[in-house]
Enzyme design. Sequence first.
Site, mmCIF file in Angstrom:
data_model
loop_
_atom_site.group_PDB
_atom_site.id
_atom_site.type_symbol
_atom_site.label_atom_id
_atom_site.label_comp_id
_atom_site.label_asym_id
_atom_site.label_seq_id
_atom_site.Cartn_x
_atom_site.Cartn_y
_atom_site.Cartn_z
ATOM 1 N N SER A 194 12.427 18.158 40.749
ATOM 2 C CA SER A 194 13.412 18.832 41.569
ATOM 3 C C SER A 194 14.762 18.983 40.732
ATOM 4 C CB SER A 194 13.580 18.632 42.985
ATOM 5 O OG SER A 194 14.352 19.486 43.622
ATOM 6 N N ASP A 330 8.049 28.172 47.271
ATOM 7 C CA ASP A 330 9.144 27.048 47.560
ATOM 8 C C ASP A 330 10.424 27.626 48.106
ATOM 9 O OD1 ASP A 330 11.020 25.316 47.252
ATOM 10 O OD2 ASP A 330 10.397 24.654 44.936
ATOM 11 N N HIS A 361 8.201 22.968 48.325
ATOM 12 C CA HIS A 361 8.964 22.339 47.509
ATOM 13 C C HIS A 361 8.606 20.854 47.311
ATOM 14 C CE1 HIS A 361 12.585 21.732 45.056
ATOM 15 N NE2 HIS A 361 12.747 20.607 45.754
#
Length: 393
Positions: A194, A330, A361
């Site tokens: 991320s 996501d 995610h």
Amino acid sequence: MSAVVVFAVFLLICTIFKFLNVTSPPRPPRLVCSDSKFLELILKYCPQLNETYVPVRLWGCSGHLQTIVHATVGRTYCPNVVPRRIAARQEDGATVTWDVYDPTGPSQFNEDYTIAVCPGIANSSESTYVRSLVSLACSQGYRCVVLNHLGVLPHLKITSPRIFRYGQTDELHLMLTKFSESYPDTKLLVVGFSMGGNIVTKYLGESTRVRPSNIIGAIAICQGYDAVAGLKYLLEWHNLARIYLFSMTENMRSVIIKHKEALLTEEVKRKYNIDERRVMSAATLQELDEVYTRRIHGFRSAEELYRNDSCANYMHNVHVPIVFINAKDDPLVHPDMLAIPQAFVNTHKNSLYIETEHGGHLGYYDGGYLIPRAVTWLDRTVISLATALVYNQ
């Protein structure tokens, strides 16, 4: 039963089915690569990329549930691997820490390899998804080193008036440099999750940065690439984006509040023109960055900060082998952002973009109808990709 009640029940069932996304069939990942030899090598050591990724049957087709389970539960596979914690000071007085994990299983290689991990927003080596990957990697003979983002560790006080930020690469550079000095014979594979994926990609593309020469490849997972455009999408209510933005804002604010005694002293507020009330009442991450983050780091606006911190503006300078992984469902990364890594791999050798239909995610739970497999598809795939990058040298 009245027609109104029947309609209400029908509407509720349709809403549940839509949220669970049960009509979306599992598919193999979509692979984008302009380098046939690189792709052939990747598939040799990561054959699951040719196979269908089957998420948990009951709820795994929902990107929202994948994301929520990741954020609240983490990982079910999380053995205890004991690290050694290392600390070093930066020029501004910030204390950067990282954890080193020795291999617990035999290696298939003749040389020494280390997986360096840069976690996601407000995460550290103590986050369960990081620990599960580290446990698996160490069992396969890799050493691991994990960056702890400034201000995240619960019992470690910060020593400068700042915490981590979206595209700050100095802490990663310090860790990799110091670690390479301690382990001069090791070769590094850098993995970012991320926000950490953005940091890793930006770091590798910074033209003025002198990086350790032992970095042989990188994997960036579920990153958003362009903070300027991405945060504009998160301001929308489409796909519940605004709710996720609220959660990220509160995570950042909680870190600031935890270290309030160092971050919001009268001297700091006066020096950087910070209004504490505005920091505490900021409704979005953009507002928080405008009244706090950009001022601490010397940017004229939050948008200037985001342009500086977005890896999309540095990717053209990335020359080490790199793999990008994103899920179409996501909820934190708008589908428009996925054109960025695809454009990159179409013009760069030794690069690959992997796009899954499901996964949310950082979730990527698979197997079973209700309970996922102990080791996620993502963890297994990252270790297989690391092996492929080793043999790509």
